[in-house]
Motif scaffolding. Structure first.
Motif, PDB file in Angstrom:
ATOM      1  N   MET A  13       0.835  -1.214   0.000  1.00 36.57           N
ATOM      2  CA  MET A  13       0.000   0.000   0.000  1.00 36.57           C
ATOM      3  C   MET A  13       0.860   1.250   0.000  1.00 36.57           C
ATOM      4  O   MET A  13       0.597   2.202  -0.743  1.00 36.57           O
ATOM      5  N   ALA A  14       1.866   1.244   0.876  1.00 32.40           N
ATOM      6  CA  ALA A  14       2.725   2.420   1.008  1.00 32.40           C
ATOM      7  C   ALA A  14       3.456   2.684  -0.308  1.00 32.40           C
ATOM      8  O   ALA A  14       3.554   3.829  -0.761  1.00 32.40           O
ATOM      9  N   ALA A  15       3.930   1.619  -0.946  1.00 31.85           N
ATOM     10  CA  ALA A  15       4.644   1.780  -2.222  1.00 31.85           C
ATOM     11  C   ALA A  15       3.697   2.293  -3.304  1.00 31.85           C
ATOM     12  O   ALA A  15       4.059   3.164  -4.104  1.00 31.85           O
ATOM     13  N   ALA A  16       2.486   1.747  -3.342  1.00 29.65           N
ATOM     14  CA  ALA A  16       1.516   2.184  -4.349  1.00 29.65           C
ATOM     15  C   ALA A  16       1.158   3.657  -4.156  1.00 29.65           C
ATOM     16  O   ALA A  16       1.002   4.405  -5.128  1.00 29.65           O
ATOM     17  N   ALA A  17       1.028   4.073  -2.893  1.00 32.87           N
ATOM     18  CA  ALA A  17       0.688   5.472  -2.613  1.00 32.87           C
ATOM     19  C   ALA A  17       1.830   6.394  -3.047  1.00 32.87           C
ATOM     20  O   ALA A  17       1.601   7.424  -3.684  1.00 32.87           O
ATOM     21  N   ARG A  18       3.065   5.991  -2.710  1.00 28.25           N
ATOM     22  CA  ARG A  18       4.217   6.804  -3.138  1.00 28.25           C
ATOM     23  C   ARG A  18       4.250   6.932  -4.650  1.00 28.25           C
ATOM     24  O   ARG A  18       4.438   8.014  -5.199  1.00 28.25           O
ATOM     25  N   ALA A  19       4.066   5.807  -5.343  1.00 28.23           N
ATOM     26  CA  ALA A  19       4.137   5.813  -6.810  1.00 28.23           C
ATOM     27  C   ALA A  19       3.047   6.695  -7.409  1.00 28.23           C
ATOM     28  O   ALA A  19       3.250   7.336  -8.442  1.00 28.23           O
ATOM     29  N   ALA A  20       1.885   6.735  -6.761  1.00 29.85           N
ATOM     30  CA  ALA A  20       0.772   7.526  -7.288  1.00 29.85           C
ATOM     31  C   ALA A  20       0.829   8.980  -6.824  1.00 29.85           C
ATOM     32  O   ALA A  20       0.027   9.798  -7.269  1.00 29.85           O
TER      33      ALA A  20
END
Lengths: 341, 341
Positions: B118-125
């Protein structure tokens, strides 16, 4: 396509699968009950306008068991819980989202009752439920209904309350009796009957917080002591602000029936959840005005100054007991109370 | 108090009960992984600043099974799904809340993997997870983990996209191949193995929507065809705008492996969920510029004009098949696909 049988029907997997059954449920239940102009366009999101550019945002999922209890139900609780989390930041709660996770087989009549209760609670609190979502899981993979609400509120420019702002000398107040919600739930679960039925205190606190903000410029922070009760809230403040707290047991209102039930159930009211109470920390000079303002509000009639903030490098919460002794009020000890909200 | 055993530990009821175990889980997992300055203060809400006063708000709960699948997991999906719902309104997604409903006994190692994703997806977005909540239910009352996200995004002044704005003559576009997500999930569940592994298309579309908004002032609406697939999204638009849609099957990209799996599983790709695709309706004169802008973006390389809006008092979605015939594309027919998101 046949209409929904609100009397005998149950939730089916198709109600969460994106087809016509789901559209029908959304149209006939959620859009009809929440009746919000923003939710009417069948969009997947709401377009909203705020009074300013500073906001508070909060979320809570509700998994309470039983779904209906003395003083409320999961629907009203889901509104009150998030309204209160937003309100205690000093913001004015405005908008809520609502996400439902339904178990297949759950009675549609009960779902409708819950949604109507949510809608009524939102209207009473002056907030709008503007966007939502429904998912369905198989029987045995959920428990009737879980509800998530997220809320946003408007923060006036320059307002900042925070768990980090308690300073030695400040006063600690609570808005009323402790433990009502948790004891009502535990008693309902245990099938206990008391002479006087204990009701949850579940309520929206945004009216109370508004009068408190107006009355006390020196308000440092507010907190609604839900899971973990007053003990958890006090310890969080002590930790976050790097201070100690000294409270007086005799000053903390606890209803007689709640105290009795706690003895029966082996609970300590300080560790039991509340859903319509708050604690506040305020500069000493503003404490009398704050207390008066709280007592003048229907949800703060039993408000009390229960103690003060002290310098303490150990960040202890210490309580002077009714017997004149002192004890540390630690985080929850013993068995936790599951699914209390 | 002992540290959390991230290797062998499991979720316990105490992790949701408001005491020290819960505080420890929040501190060591959520605050550590989401690493957001707003989430650090241990407040029950985040204080945020927006670029303007108009916002879009959306929410989705995620109950997907299995939790880990080719191309993603429930954590990345929970970020992408809500980012996309906000983005297709024309808003710039900024902030997410995250609510977890955990089943007692769920492995903490898997929870950590999901939260990291989740944290990685949020950073990427480019979005921030700013507030959250954790609840725990007993074994057999949940299914590992359910996640709710709510999201808010900034709407530029005067921007208004809506499902109601499609007009006869407008063009209908999609950003790429249909059915990848749903087929990846169904194949994973059925234990099917294909020569080429089918992956979910789960992705954040806010980069793509930004270039589309810049390229086409005549953009009427965007929609991410998730549950119910393209068929549901098209029917919703037809209904909301009071128009008909005419689409060409030959223009709709479907991956060869997805088509093959659909035949095996008895599915129609038009009814299968996507999690990284969108459809758009645009004024005819802006369609070429919009198509070019989409194709220039990594998530829109296979974008296509698939049809047009027509006047039709029945609000039908009609498709010219690859065999030259015509058929009505109705809402989902047949069995729904449960827990696809």
């Amino acid at each position: 396509m046949a209409g929904i049988d609100w009397q005998h029907g149950v939730v089916e997997l198709a109600h969460g699968a994106g087809g016509r059954s789901m559209a029908q449920l959304i149209e006939e239940l959620f859009i009809a009950e929440f009746a919000d102009p923003e939710a009417r366009g069948l969009e997947d999101q709401a377009s909203l306008t705020l009074p300013g550019t500073a906001i508070a945002m909060s979320t809570d999922s509700f998994v309470i068991s039983p779904l209906f209890f003395p003083g409320g139900d999961i629907g009203s609780l889901a509104v009150h819980g998030t309204v209160n989390d937003v309100a205690v930041s000093g913001a004015t709660p405005l908008y809520l989202s609502a996400g439902f996770i339904l178990e297949a087989g759950f009675k549609l009549a009960e779902l409708k009752r819950i949604v109507q209760s949510m809608a009524a609670a939102a209207r009473a609190a002056g907030v709008r439920i503007v966007t939502g979502d429904t998912k369905v899981v198989e029987r045995g993979k959920g428990d009737g209904v879980f509800i998530n609400t997220a809320g946003i509120g408007a923060l006036p420019a320059g307002r900042r309350l925070s768990a980090t702002l308690a300073r030695p000398g400040d006063r600690v107040l609570i808005s009323g009796s402790m433990g009502d919600h948790g004891v009502a739930i535990m008693a309902a679960r245990a099938g206990l009957s008391f002479d006087t039925r204990i009701e949850s205190d579940s309520a929206a606190l945004n009216g109370l917080t508004a009068v408190m903000l107006a009355a006390a410029p020196g308000l440092r922070l507010m907190r609604d002591p839900t899971r973990g009760g007053l003990a958890a809230a006090l310890n969080e403040i002590a930790q976050a602000s790097g201070v100690g707290l000294r409270i007086r047991e005799a000053a903390i209102p606890v209803q007689e029936e709640v105290r009795g039930a706690c003895e029966l159930l082996g609970l300590d009211p300080l560790y039991v959840a509340n859903e319509g109470k708050l604690m506040a920390v305020v500069a000493a000079e503003d404490a009398p005005a704050l207390l008066a303002a709280m007592r003048a509000h229907p949800l703060g009639r039993e408000a009390a100054i229960i103690g003060e903030v002290v310098a303490d490098p150990r960040h202890f919460v210490e309580m002077e007991t009714v017997f004149g002794g002192r004890r540390i009020v630690d985080w929850m000890a013993g068995e936790p109370l599951p699914r209390i909200c």
